[in-house]
Design an enzyme around this catalytic site. Structure first.
Site, short mmCIF file in Angstrom:
data_model
loop_
_atom_site.label_atom_id
_atom_site.label_comp_id
_atom_site.label_asym_id
_atom_site.label_seq_id
_atom_site.Cartn_x
_atom_site.Cartn_y
_atom_site.Cartn_z
N SER A 154 36.93 33.15 45.33
CA SER A 154 37.30 32.30 44.21
C SER A 154 38.76 32.59 43.87
O SER A 154 39.17 33.75 43.78
CB SER A 154 36.42 32.62 43.01
OG SER A 154 37.00 32.06 41.86
N GLU A 212 45.99 46.03 39.06
CA GLU A 212 45.90 44.56 39.07
C GLU A 212 47.07 43.91 38.33
O GLU A 212 47.50 42.82 38.70
CB GLU A 212 44.57 44.10 38.46
CG GLU A 212 44.32 42.61 38.67
CD GLU A 212 43.06 42.10 37.98
OE1 GLU A 212 42.63 42.73 36.98
OE2 GLU A 212 42.51 41.09 38.42
N GLU A 237 35.53 29.27 37.72
CA GLU A 237 34.82 29.68 38.91
C GLU A 237 33.59 28.80 39.16
O GLU A 237 33.30 28.42 40.30
CB GLU A 237 34.41 31.16 38.77
CG GLU A 237 34.10 31.84 40.08
CD GLU A 237 34.14 33.36 39.94
OE1 GLU A 237 35.25 33.92 39.82
OE2 GLU A 237 33.08 33.98 39.93
N CYS A 286 36.56 38.87 40.37
CA CYS A 286 37.00 39.46 39.09
C CYS A 286 37.35 40.92 39.22
O CYS A 286 38.03 41.48 38.36
CB CYS A 286 35.90 39.38 38.04
SG CYS A 286 35.16 37.79 37.96
N GLU A 312 51.37 35.94 40.88
CA GLU A 312 50.59 35.14 39.91
C GLU A 312 50.17 35.95 38.68
O GLU A 312 49.67 35.39 37.71
CB GLU A 312 49.34 34.54 40.57
CG GLU A 312 49.61 33.37 41.50
CD GLU A 312 49.87 33.82 42.92
OE1 GLU A 312 49.80 35.05 43.18
OE2 GLU A 312 50.15 32.97 43.79
N LYS A 351 42.32 48.25 37.19
CA LYS A 351 42.96 47.21 36.37
C LYS A 351 44.43 47.52 36.13
O LYS A 351 45.23 46.63 35.91
CB LYS A 351 42.21 47.06 35.04
CG LYS A 351 40.86 46.37 35.18
CD LYS A 351 41.01 44.87 35.34
CE LYS A 351 39.69 44.21 35.74
NZ LYS A 351 39.86 42.78 36.06
N CYS A 360 30.92 47.11 36.09
CA CYS A 360 31.94 47.71 35.23
C CYS A 360 31.36 48.76 34.28
O CYS A 360 32.07 49.68 33.87
CB CYS A 360 32.64 46.63 34.41
SG CYS A 360 33.18 45.26 35.42
N GLU A 386 34.69 25.61 40.52
CA GLU A 386 35.03 25.80 41.93
C GLU A 386 33.75 25.84 42.78
O GLU A 386 33.67 25.23 43.85
CB GLU A 386 35.79 27.12 42.06
CG GLU A 386 36.61 27.28 43.32
CD GLU A 386 37.36 28.62 43.33
OE1 GLU A 386 37.48 29.28 42.28
OE2 GLU A 386 37.82 29.00 44.41
#
Lengths: 181, 587
Positions: B323, B365, B282, B303, B371, B362, B515, B285
């Site tokens: 990102s 996710e 990141e 994230c 991907e 999560k 988090c 980037e």
């Protein structure tokens, strides 16, 4: 929100509906947008505009289709969740197309004692009506109300806004059948 | 701001509070707890449950302490025989619409309603029970709504609408038929829900709980064909202790490693390592956009799966700013099933990778797009929350209090301080800036400056300008998704006017506090608790000999051995993803 059972009834109704009311639901977003514009223009910038717009639509087409609610949300910048909070809070608003005729069986104390349950029962068993639902032929809506203020005429059944006092199951069946033909 | 001070007495004790303070809060100041099921410190009072009634001398009626502001000269009684009896009746009324299923409920032993029922000594069902027959909604795969257990306190709806600005949940119908649900005849998965789990974190009962994936983990551990591996997220280590009676913020990293080994995991990794990896990608980037393509700024962190979901649903015009780096959870999985598998000659098809996360999103996710299977297998097979993990430890018979500390496995276990601060709001930004500073200037931030204080803390929006060599990097950090509008609107406005973006770099975490305040964390979250967990995270950071991701020796090794350089072709294949517009309300 309606349960699964009534949902499937709704599905059946949709498939057999042919009247103009159905067309509201089948319009493209573009057409709906055009249609709601007049309501939105009328009430924009007025406090409580949402409920007024919903009121007008309910009045004009008999219910508030979901697609319309979505477009209202976009036009007034109000979340759909909030629109449904309003729509489901008031009994006045309907989320599904209603029948041509409305039947309100009063189940207030006096009417209950004087025989409202028997009237409801016969509507259910003999004609297959369900409380809170529209019949498959979209002719009737059956609802119960707690008191229409006509206790002296108990049991009262309001059909299309007209109070039928001292009702009996037979009289009501006859009346309904006359509306069917 | 109103600075007037109100003077009154509560249970005979004088109290002074700023004007506007509600009786409930004022009572806390003089060490009196008034019971409530609807008022939560994060939320505005709604007066929904009716438990907090108090008596004000001179008035014949009782007042709700949560919504009534203290007034000068008030003489308040919070507890007497009649008040307690009334509260008991209110509780009995609530219980009369609540299923009698405590033993099989997801909130058994930590339910607020259950606790109050115990405290008030309710022993009989005095009022005939009526529980509406409503189906469970498990459609999201992350959280489960059991509307029968809802006590209509309104916390979830307020969190979803006001704190998160998601509006997936609404209060529908009225009276006895009132229910919290997505609007219309749709499931939660068809609503704008982003699976952040803040509704579950604020629910006083078991009406909204995380999906329990513990059985799937036991199955894998008992399957001799499986090679079970695991990663733990930064925020889990400072909150897990709360489930075992330890103070919030206690760093249990090494005890967790030990417990995982005893549970039967053959390789124990740390998401802090893959957080370092995320930063490498990141930050690279960011530096690329910052130095070569400033018109593509701001770069926005990605994230947090709830945040990316929210962006895809509500702000698809920001897709190009995101990102492409995957989250640490997914990067770890991809590395385990490629690099680790090859190095140790293990068939990746046999590897089971579990992630222990503070998060309910999560779980979603894991399958959010193709991907997430970049290794040819699901990068991560299963994700459980801190709460589920605590239950696993308890089920296993491990004496967590006395278990000796152990280390993680190499090579995906070593981490820098930058990796661990991913667990709190501002942490990803700080970690990325530490590395971006090095890439741009060739030097690390000096001792003190490495703690980038301006992006820390619980303010909903944090804006800062950080000197990086000859440049000033303008950053913004938001947490609690309602706070993100302000930042995005500023960027949009600048774009419309053809001006330079007000920010170069934006970090967003969906949950308040980041988090550490995640939807899968131990119950009872308040700002006070968030601060303690946050302090624990920063202590972990200070304890790390290596403070920057690019200095993590194992990160250097993985690039040298396997990935090449940040954003190499291989890194792109394994560590990056894409985003797409996902319009809400398809029906």
């Amino acid at each position: 929100m309606v349960g699964e059972g009534s949902d499937s009834v709704f599905g059946k109704i949709l498939t057999i509906m042919t009247s103009e009311t159905l067309d509201q639901g089948q319009m493209s977003c573009e057409e709906i947008r055009k249609n709601i514009q007049k309501y939105v223009d009328k009430w924009r910038n007025v406090e409580g505009s949402l409920i007024m717009v919903l009121h007008d639509i309910q009045e004009d087409i008999g219910y508030v289709p979901r697609e319309w609610a979505m477009e209202i949300g976009k036009a007034l910048d109000i979340k759909l969740a909030r629109i449904y909070e309003v729509l489901t809070f008031y009994h006045y608003f309907k989320l599904k197309p209603q029948g041509k005729h409305s039947i309100h069986v009063c189940t207030g104390t006096a009417c209950h004692i004087k025989g409202a349950p028997a009237i409801l029962e016969i509507l259910k068993t003999q004609l297959g009506f369900n409380v809170g639902e529209t019949t498959a032929d979209r002719l009737f809506n059956l609802d119960v109300v707690r008191c229409v203020g006509a206790c002296g005429l108990a049991p009262a059944v309001v059909i299309d806004g007209e109070v039928n006092g001292k009702s009996t199951p037979e009289k009501i069946i006859e009346k309904v059948k006359s509306l069917q033909s | 701001m109103n600075t007037e001070i109100i003077k009154a007495t509560i249970n005979g004790t004088p109290v002074e509070v700023p004007a506007g303070t509600k009786i409930l809060e004022a009572a806390r100041k003089v060490h009196i707890k008034i019971p409530t099921l609807c008022k939560h410190q994060d939320l505005l009072p709604s007066g929904g449950c009716g438990l907090c009634i108090v008596r004000v001398k001179g008035s014949p009626k009782m007042f709700r302490a949560c919504t009534t502001p203290l007034e000068n000269g008030m003489d308040i009684t919070t507890h007497d025989a009649e008040i307690v009896e009334t509260r008991k009746t209110v509780l009995e009324l609530i219980l009369s619409n609540h299923p009698d299923e405590c033993l099989t409920c997801g909130r058994n032993t930590n339910c607020e309603l259950q606790r109050l029922s115990a405290e008030f000594g309710i022993r009989d069902d005095k009022i005939k029970r009526y529980v509406p027959d409503l189906p469970k909604d498990a459609s999201t795969g992350s959280i489960i709504i059991d509307a029968r257990k809802c006590i209509k306190c309104g916390r979830c709806v307020q969190v979803c609408q006001e704190i998160q600005n998601v509006w997936a949940l609404s209060f529908l119908h009225r009276g006895i038929n009132t229910k919290m649900a997505p609007c219309g005849d749709i499931s939660l998965a068809e609503s704008p829900c982003i699976r952040c789990g803040q509704c579950a974190a604020h629910c006083p009962t078991g009406a909204i709980v995380e999906k329990d994936d513990v059985p799937a983990v036991w199955d894998a551990l008992h399957n001799p064909e499986k090679f079970c591996t695991v990663q733990i997220a930064p925020a889990v280590r400072v909150s897990l202790g709360e489930e075992f009676g330890l103070p919030p913020g206690t760093d249990l990293t090494k005890k967790i490693y030990a417990a995982l080994r005893r549970l039967g995991f053959k390789a124990i990794f740390d998401s802090n390592f893959s957080a370092d990896l995320t930063i490498m990608e990141e930050a690279s980037e960011f530096v690329d956009r910052f130095t070569k393509n400033p018109s593509s700024l701001p770069l926005v962190t990605s994230c947090c799966p709830s945040w990316t979901d929210f962006m895809e649903k509500m702000h698809p015009d920001f897709i190009d700013h995101f990102s492409s780096a995957k989250s640490p959870q997914q990067m770890m999985g991809a590395m385990v099933k490629t690099y680790f598998a090859q190095k140790n000659n293990i068939d990746p098809a046999k590897i089971f990778q579990l992630s222990i996360m503070p998060c309910t999103a999560k779980k979603f996710e894991l399958e959010r797009c193709k991907e997430m299977k970049s290794s040819g297998y699901p990068d991560v097979d299963c994700s459980i929350t801190t709460r589920e993990f605590a239950r696993m430890i308890k089920q296993s018979g491990i004496d967590f209090d006395s278990i000796p500390e152990e280390k993680a496995d190499s090579i995906l276990g070593e981490h820098s301080g930058a990796g661990v601060i991913f667990g709190t709001t501002g942490g990803v930004m700080e970690a990325a800036l530490r590395t971006a500073y090095n890439v741009i200037t060739g030097k690390n931030l000096e001792k003190e400056a490495i703690d980038i204080q301006s992006v820390r803390g619980l303010d909903g929006v944090k804006e800062a300008t950080i000197g990086v060599g000859n440049f000033n990097v303008r950053v913004a950090v938001a947490h609690g998704l309602a706070n993100v509008e302000y930042i995005l609107d500023k960027v949009r406005e600048a774009k419309q006017q053809g001006k330079e973006s007000p920010y170069h770099f934006i970090e967003v975490m969906a949950c308040p506090g980041g988090c550490i305040g995640g939807g899968g964390q131990p119950y009872g979250v308040t700002d006070n608790l968030r601060q303690k967990r946050m302090a624990g995270i920063y202590q972990c950071d200070r304890n790390c000999p290596v403070r920057c991701s690019h200095d993590n020796p194992e990160i250097k090794k993985i690039y040298a051995d396997f990935l090449g350089s940040p954003r190499s072709e291989k890194a792109h294949e394994l560590l990056h993803t894409h985003y797409q517009s996902r319009p809400i309300y398809q029906r």
